[in-house]
Write an enzyme that holds these catalytic residues in place. Sequence first.
Site: not given
Ligand code: DAT
Ligand code: MG
Length: 143
Positions: A3, A43, A106, A109, A120
């Site tokens: 990212k 997303y 974080n 991805h 994707e």
């Molecule tokens: P991942 O990236 O581990 O697959 P995800 O698909 O649940 O996680 O969410 C996509 C991204 O969105 C994640 O990397 C960071 C952001 N995100 C997820 N939950 C969040 C939250 N509660 N607050 C802020 N950002 C969040």
């Molecule tokens: Mg995810």
Amino acid sequence: MIKPDGVQRNLIGKIISRLEDKGLKLVAIKFLRLTKEQAAEHYREHAGKEFYERLISLITSAPVVAMVWEGKNAVFIVRKLMGATDPAQADAGSIRGLYGMSMGRNIIHGADSVDSARREISIYFRPEELVSYEKTLETWIYE
Ligand code: DAT
Ligand code: MG
């Protein structure tokens, strides 16, 4: 995908090394800045959530590294190497555990299923951009 925060933090090389060192095989790579449309498709499962606008804003804010990695159980393996979504909860040795401090930064991805990986990949790559090749090392990685 590395990212924008991962790219800005100079972590491209370290992240690629971790995936290579594990035994995964790189089959496609692209350095690009996502359009709003690509980000929305990427997303789409999160559309409408509280953090969605921040997520789209971050992912389109600066360049990313989009990659396709191949290997046995690659989706699962990459998720393990990445660590939990929240870097504060991620295993200490994982990419997010080592390099991240907050959920909205974080670093990396990774697709969460083979179906989402296919979807994707098609956002960023044409089929002919995925390179099929043999690595001689494979007999030392797989039984
Ligand atoms: P991942 O990236 O581990 O697959 P995800 O698909 O649940 O996680 O969410 C996509 C991204 O969105 C994640 O990397 C960071 C952001 N995100 C997820 N939950 C969040 C939250 N509660 N607050 C802020 N950002 C969040
Ligand atoms: Mg995810």
